[in-house]
Design a protein around this motif. Structure first.
Motif, short mmCIF file in Angstrom:
data_model
loop_
_atom_site.label_atom_id
_atom_site.label_comp_id
_atom_site.label_asym_id
_atom_site.label_seq_id
_atom_site.Cartn_x
_atom_site.Cartn_y
_atom_site.Cartn_z
N LEU A 1 0.81 -1.22 0.00
CA LEU A 1 0.00 0.00 0.00
C LEU A 1 0.85 1.27 0.00
N ILE A 2 1.96 1.25 0.71
CA ILE A 2 2.85 2.42 0.73
C ILE A 2 3.40 2.68 -0.67
N ALA A 3 3.82 1.62 -1.35
CA ALA A 3 4.36 1.77 -2.71
C ALA A 3 3.29 2.29 -3.66
N LYS A 4 2.06 1.76 -3.55
CA LYS A 4 0.97 2.24 -4.40
C LYS A 4 0.69 3.72 -4.14
N PHE A 5 0.67 4.08 -2.88
CA PHE A 5 0.39 5.48 -2.53
C PHE A 5 1.44 6.42 -3.11
N LEU B 1 3.08 6.05 -5.75
CA LEU B 1 2.96 6.15 -7.21
C LEU B 1 1.59 6.64 -7.65
N GLY B 2 0.79 7.09 -6.70
CA GLY B 2 -0.45 7.75 -7.10
C GLY B 2 -1.71 6.93 -7.04
N GLY B 3 -1.67 5.71 -6.49
CA GLY B 3 -2.92 4.97 -6.29
C GLY B 3 -3.33 4.11 -7.46
N LEU C 1 2.01 -1.87 -10.27
CA LEU C 1 3.30 -2.51 -10.50
C LEU C 1 4.23 -2.28 -9.31
N ALA C 2 4.31 -1.04 -8.85
CA ALA C 2 5.16 -0.73 -7.70
C ALA C 2 4.69 -1.47 -6.46
N GLY C 3 3.37 -1.52 -6.27
CA GLY C 3 2.83 -2.23 -5.11
C GLY C 3 3.15 -3.72 -5.15
N ALA C 4 3.01 -4.31 -6.34
CA ALA C 4 3.30 -5.75 -6.48
C ALA C 4 4.77 -6.04 -6.23
N ILE C 5 5.65 -5.16 -6.70
CA ILE C 5 7.09 -5.36 -6.50
C ILE C 5 7.45 -5.21 -5.03
N ALA C 6 6.95 -4.15 -4.39
CA ALA C 6 7.26 -3.93 -2.97
C ALA C 6 6.64 -5.02 -2.11
#
Length: 217
Positions: free
Chosen positions: A78-82, A84-86, A93-98
């Motif tokens: 969730l932090i990675a998604k946030f 990168l803008g939700g 992609l960022a959320g899945a990687i993190a």
């Protein structure tokens, strides 16, 4: 289009490292030691997860371990998604990687010489954070198998096996390419769970796998 803009490799690498370090926190070890219950690695199966913590006889410690192990995977995603803008492909992609890095961190934590848990709680935390219908379906599958057959490992194996199937059924509602990282995350983490449970699979086939709540010397 914003949904198709790829985040910089450096940003993804930073999120992966952060996710890994967060996932590496061995809450099972920290909690049992802090509570005076000893080192969970010397109890039962030696695993650092909630199921083995339960073998200390402390349900409160097992619940805390379960929630924190699930929470660290969800938090990383969730932090990675946030950041990168939700709701965009880049954010997913960022959320899945993190989140995937946090999962790997739990399996191979740097703080414990890369000898970690099997990732089940972290797996469910990731799925719920990535796409809650997927997480709820996988969790319901775990509960059904666990409460009927009383094998935590078998419940995890079946739930993780079904997770990619549930993802295929539910994630397309998000639209592509937004849902693609979630599909990949469900598949990769499921494969890793099966690999980490190879000893449990052997014991299940031999009828030697301990049931939920059983204490081992």
């Amino acid at each position: 289009m914003q949904d198709l803009v790829a985040p910089a490799l450096g940003t993804l690498a930073l999120m992966a490292v952060g996710g890994y370090l967060l996932g590496s926190i061995p809450f099972g070890v920290v909690i049992t030691r802090a509570a005076g219950a000893g080192d969970v690695r010397n109890i039962g199966s030696g695993n650092i997860g909630a199921t083995n913590v339960l073998r200390t006889g402390r349900k409160d410690l097992a619940l805390a371990t379960l929630l924190l192990d699930a929470g660290k995977g969800a938090a990383a995603l969730l932090i990675a998604k946030f950041m990168l803008g939700g709701a965009s492909h880049s954010a997913e992609l960022a959320g899945a990687i993190a989140g995937g890095a946090a999962f790997i961190g739990h399996l191979f934590p740097v703080w414990l010489k890369f000898k970690g848990g099997k990732g089940v709680a972290t797996f469910f935390g990731l799925l719920i954070a990535a796409h809650w219908p997927l997480g709820l379906l996988a969790g319901a599958t775990w509960l059904l198998v666990a409460f009927t057959l009383r094998y935590s490992s078998l419940a995890a194996l079946i739930a993780s096996f079904m997770a990619p199937v549930y993802a295929i059924l539910t994630v397309p509602a998000l639209g592509l390419p937004v849902g693609e990282p979630i599909l990949l995350l469900a598949f990769v983490t499921a494969v890793l769970i099966w690999i980490r449970h190879h000893e449990n699979i052997a014991r299940l086939l031999k009828g030697a796998e301990p049931r939920i709540g059983a204490k081992k010397a």
